[in-house]
Scaffold this active site. Structure first.
Site, PDB file in Angstrom:
ATOM      1  N   TYR A  99     -40.920  37.700 -14.308  1.00  0.00           N
ATOM      2  CA  TYR A  99     -41.208  36.653 -13.307  1.00  0.00           C
ATOM      3  C   TYR A  99     -40.049  35.666 -13.122  1.00  0.00           C
ATOM      4  O   TYR A  99     -39.127  35.659 -13.896  1.00  0.00           O
ATOM      5  CB  TYR A  99     -42.554  35.976 -13.546  1.00  0.00           C
ATOM      6  CG  TYR A  99     -42.824  35.143 -14.768  1.00  0.00           C
ATOM      7  CD1 TYR A  99     -41.842  34.642 -15.589  1.00  0.00           C
ATOM      8  CD2 TYR A  99     -44.157  34.839 -15.076  1.00  0.00           C
ATOM      9  CE1 TYR A  99     -42.155  33.849 -16.679  1.00  0.00           C
ATOM     10  CE2 TYR A  99     -44.479  34.055 -16.176  1.00  0.00           C
ATOM     11  CZ  TYR A  99     -43.473  33.562 -16.965  1.00  0.00           C
ATOM     12  OH  TYR A  99     -43.792  32.780 -18.029  1.00  0.00           O
ATOM     13  N   GLU A 100     -40.106  34.931 -12.042  1.00  0.00           N
ATOM     14  CA  GLU A 100     -38.979  34.065 -11.617  1.00  0.00           C
ATOM     15  C   GLU A 100     -37.693  34.865 -11.438  1.00  0.00           C
ATOM     16  O   GLU A 100     -36.599  34.365 -11.704  1.00  0.00           O
ATOM     17  CB  GLU A 100     -38.751  32.913 -12.595  1.00  0.00           C
ATOM     18  CG  GLU A 100     -39.912  31.978 -12.774  1.00  0.00           C
ATOM     19  CD  GLU A 100     -40.407  31.341 -11.488  1.00  0.00           C
ATOM     20  OE1 GLU A 100     -39.636  31.255 -10.520  1.00  0.00           O
ATOM     21  OE2 GLU A 100     -41.578  30.951 -11.450  1.00  0.00           O
ATOM     22  N   GLY A 101     -37.838  36.077 -10.969  1.00  0.00           N
ATOM     23  CA  GLY A 101     -36.680  36.947 -10.766  1.00  0.00           C
ATOM     24  C   GLY A 101     -36.465  37.837 -11.974  1.00  0.00           C
ATOM     25  O   GLY A 101     -36.146  37.349 -13.056  1.00  0.00           O
TER      26      GLY A 101
END
Lengths: 596, 596
Positions: free
Chosen positions: A438-440
């Site tokens: 998550y968050e890239g």
């Protein structure tokens, strides 16, 4: 006690590596010296050790659950959240004019690590709120700031990021959520958002959703995306809560880990349209969201360090308690605690040195952020900003990837007991797996590292950092100890490999994108390994100096041993990664698509 | 279909690498040529693809459960087990005189991989039964063989291994279970065994527990341990079932993975004593158990390959289906399937090349076992036995460690969806984690590799194998392709690193045990990496030859691409591991115990 905050290591890092004393020369941080840091960290440790950490296992066993549009969080979370916000922790890094304490990010990083070590699932709620506050601070109107930031800092309201849709994950160009302008200047929002962390919960009065959506008629792709505030409850002019907005949680996910953190599917506009207000200008939403995302990425990197440290502490405890077999060197007459076995030591040292290395890097990056945003000198700001931006994908990518290795070793140290859920080691292994996603994802971080952070300036920032590393090498070489001498050699080998790879990336990305991007994650792992190793080299120097002054010899001796291990066992991975990047690009894409 | 058996790759490995044609020159295996292998593998694939694989997810969602001393397995398991044993699969590798088919272990290895890819939890029951059969074949009396082996091969009964006790995990010297000799020649068994896989279940009429216990008055430590048969139901002289024996399942564990496989706590003798019969002689139990364990270790190594391949197949499927972003090289006009992205390719190729490399190694090791046990020439038997024994800790240790990396990448390829349990990728990640632990942790395998397999003969076997690798290098160097030339160089670098480490281990284990054992797992990883890489080099050669003869060009081209990837990205890890072992021993144990 299941978690002991490493306050001493934070203080060492802030003082010796992040240069907190220098930060206090910046007007904004005059009060934020070592004494303040020590007081803040002790207080933070107390809350997290005693209140938040004990809820971690509960959260796994009694996850948040959905019922008729409501989400009920794990018993105890609501009260712990109240203690967290009442202590002023949500506002730690935020401006005093909105009720925050305006402390440096370097200190904030330590506090965030403690919160996440204590309880990854719990910590996600403040983490997302921090992001929402940062986005509003940068791009919100004065009215929006005044309306939304104080209640978020007080913890009466929390924030979320709404990016992902079923067809739009890493690829935000594919966002379809629709915003229809209204006569009163607001917008009506329609669409489905998924994977919304704390998108619905019962710990706060209101939830401030920041939502990416496409204004009707906007351009295709990322250039037609705008950012909106869509509160769960409408906010009256006096700040009191009004009507329920048309955004509803239709379900939450059943996940591998971080089970207490509700991951919501949010439905916008099924009953006429959710009311949203535009942040900044239309079609610049992605730009604003990146502010939020960069803050969140740095914080997720710290989550990796946090869960790694918690897993390490648990493994040490088990290794001290579990008696099994006589040591191979015959140093004990009978079977001893498994911490006497060399391979158990190897596992624990791997866990420890990776955690400490990444922690040091995060603190240093945090201090660079502080200087970048608050230093009076523009040139200093620029240099620090470039440094910080180079480090963000490494703090995020490398710290989270290493957390997978560390939490896996954590299970391994426990042997068969590690596989039994009640032992608790497996929870860290499951929880950590989201961090590289998550968050890239790590690949997205690696693309950022290659594109925006390396190729764009022809490797200039990277080379400048390599120059700083060379200074550390020289200082190590000037120390007479074997440890420093050896470390200097290892660091040099890693730095030279890094430079080769930077040249490769800077020189070939444009003409041979596939070949370079095929090595993107290996480049990230190489760079992260080196940067954390650089900090461990600086730590070794500081520790040797401290010992010469008789300063906390046991701690400093341990720091040297940990750095040595990092040098011998982690930095040595770098040359193989270089070969993989530089010689291996072609073989990554050699297999025909239909042959998979 | 959720699983497709890689029959073509098995046939390639059996023919080109394991030398199945040569095995048919051994009298016992005259009938076991390529044609037989092809027929057996096809049939095995059908059963596993259609019957066993579909139950894998069910097993995770509806695990076996305990109720009043009984264990009820996942719906469908009982019927699938019946189809498995009715097809004769339990007897595949066992002697015809007991109802088996007497096929080579090399073919058996392929079948075991398919069964485990289909369903790791299900496959554990036959795996343990295989071990029990092997132990009885070697150490059982004629009567014990006649009584117990045929019903196990028929699948009416199943087998278990009872080693672990709460205080005795890796350290079997600590076993406390007590055996009291009775006047009739039997023994009464008292004690608690934990972690007993399929220690209780409802898929067979009887369960044959092989139990380590200490005869009253026996010496302390491992030299006082004996092995007993303790059936769940007593067996009458005519083979029919008699009274219920005094062994009871008091609970099963709540585990991270392989949830359908019941892991039992067994209580012996709470109602007067469980009746057991001695296998072989008193106090030689560990020796016999090692037979069982070696078979089981090889099989667990195959489990690693199996779960890795299943995770790979799932990830490929997702990468083909999931559309997200335009490729960096602009090769598509719009967003494409993520399999077009270089980093996704890197992940898939890592998964693929590790699985294929380990599979090749396991098949070759299996063939060595066959020659070691059945070749008419004593010298050939001896050489093959040494080769096989060297490979067992590598097949077990390396294949299972790599399965952690592969199943983690499998989740990663799925992005956020990978973290959602319903996607199924997380199950492989959870299931695989036990493989580096049970049947001897990776550290235990590494101790075996160092002690019995390397130091004991002064590195002679290891060096002999290195000599064989050199022959492969020469053959690669004699091929004109860039792929072969490059591979020869990589293989040579890895072999030289291996020799350095072998010399280090052979030379220093006695005088500096801590320093050597501190590098044990890194040595194992280095050796496993090299041995699998050696087989990939041989595969590359065979594939180039096949292409020259126009033989299945697409398959052979893919094999070459996969081997190249292995060379560039996996073999390149070896030099770093060498540095870690040779230079890093001291820093592993440098941190003071109290400083952890």
């Amino acid at each position: 006690m299941t978690y002991r905050a490493p306050v001493k290591d934070f203080m060492f890092g802030l003082k010796e590596l992040a240069g907190l004393d220098q930060l206090t020369q910046i007007p904004a941080f005059e009060e934020a010296g070592l004494e303040t840091a020590a007081a803040v960290l002790e207080e933070c440790a107390r809350l997290n050790e005693n209140v938040v950490a004990p809820l971690n296992w509960d959260g796994d066993q009694k996850p948040s659950f959905w019922k008729a549009g409501q989400v009920i969080t794990t018993p105890g979370f609501k009260d712990a959240f109240k203690q967290f916000v009442d202590g002023g922790w949500q506002g730690l890094q935020h401006p005093p004019e909105f009720g925050g304490q305006g402390l440096p990010k370097a200190i904030g990083a330590a506090c965030i690590e403690m919160l996440n070590s204590a309880n990854l699932s719990f910590a996600l709620c403040p983490l997302l709120t921090d992001g929402a506050i940062e986005a509003l601070l940068t791009a919100g109107s004065d009215e929006q700031k005044a309306t939304y930031i104080p209640p978020m800092i007080e913890g009466r309201w929390t924030g979320t990021m709404n990016l992902t849709e079923p067809q739009a994950g890493s690829d935000l160009a594919a966002v379809r959520t629709r915003a229809e302008p209204q006569a009163d200047g607001t917008y009506k929002i329609f669409g489905t958002k998924i994977f919304i962390t704390y998108g619905e919960h019962d710990m706060a009065e209101n939830i401030v959703h920041l939502v990416l959506a496409r204004v009707v008629g906007a351009p295709e792709g990322v250039k037609g995306i705008s950012l909106f505030i869509v509160p769960k409850f409408m906010v009256n002019a006096d700040g009191s809560l009004g009507e329920r907005n048309d955004v509803h949680c239709v379900s939450i996910e059943h996940k591998l880990g971080i089970k207490a953190s509700p991951t919501a599917v949010l439905q916008y506009g099924d009953h006429g349209g959710a009311v949203g207000t535009l942040i900044g200008q239309e079609n610049r939403g992605l730009e604003y969201m990146f502010i939020m995302m960069n803050a969140a990425r740095f914080a997720v990197g710290i989550q990796g360090i946090a869960v790694a440290d918690r897993a390490y502490q648990k493994a040490v405890q088990y290794a001290r308690d579990r008696v099994q077999s006589r040591p191979v060197d015959g140093s004990l007459p009978t079977a001893g605690a498994i911490i006497h076995h060399p391979d158990v030591r190897r596992m624990l040292m791997t866990m420890r040195s990776l955690s400490e290395g990444c922690r040091a890097l995060a603190l240093v990056a945090g201090a660079a952020y502080d200087a970048a945003h608050h230093h009076p000198d523009a040139d200093t700001r620029r240099v620090n900003q470039a440094f910080y931006e180079f480090m963000v994908p490494l703090v995020k990518g490398y710290s989270t990837e290493m957390s997978l290795e560390v939490t896996s070793l954590g299970v391994q140290v426990h042997g068969g007991m590690g596989f039994i859920e009640e032992t608790g080691a497996a929870q860290y292994y499951r929880d950590a797996k989201i961090l590289t996603i998550y968050e890239g994802t790590t690949a997205i971080q690696a693309n950022d590292l290659i594109g925006r952070k390396t190729a764009r300036d022809g490797g200039q920032t990277a080379k400048a950092i390599a120059g700083q590393i060379e200074v550390t090498e020289a200082a190590l070489a000037a120390h007479s100890s074997v440890a420093a001498q050896t470390y200097a050699r290892r660091l040099k080998a890693a730095r030279l490999a890094f430079i080769e790879v930077v040249d490769f990336v800077a020189g070939r990305t444009k003409a041979h994108p596939n070949e370079v991007f095929a090595g993107s994650v290996n480049y990230l792992m190489l760079a992260g390994n080196l940067m954390a190793g650089w900090q461990m080299g600086r730590a070794l120097l500081a520790a040797e100096d401290a010992i010469n002054e008789g300063d906390d010899v046991p701690f400093m001796t341990a720091k040297i041993a940990t750095a040595r291990f990092y040098g011998d066992h982690i930095l040595t991975r770098v040359p193989g990664l270089r070969d993989s990047v530089i010689d291996g690009g072609e073989s990554v894409c050699a297999l025909a698509l239909e042959a998979f």
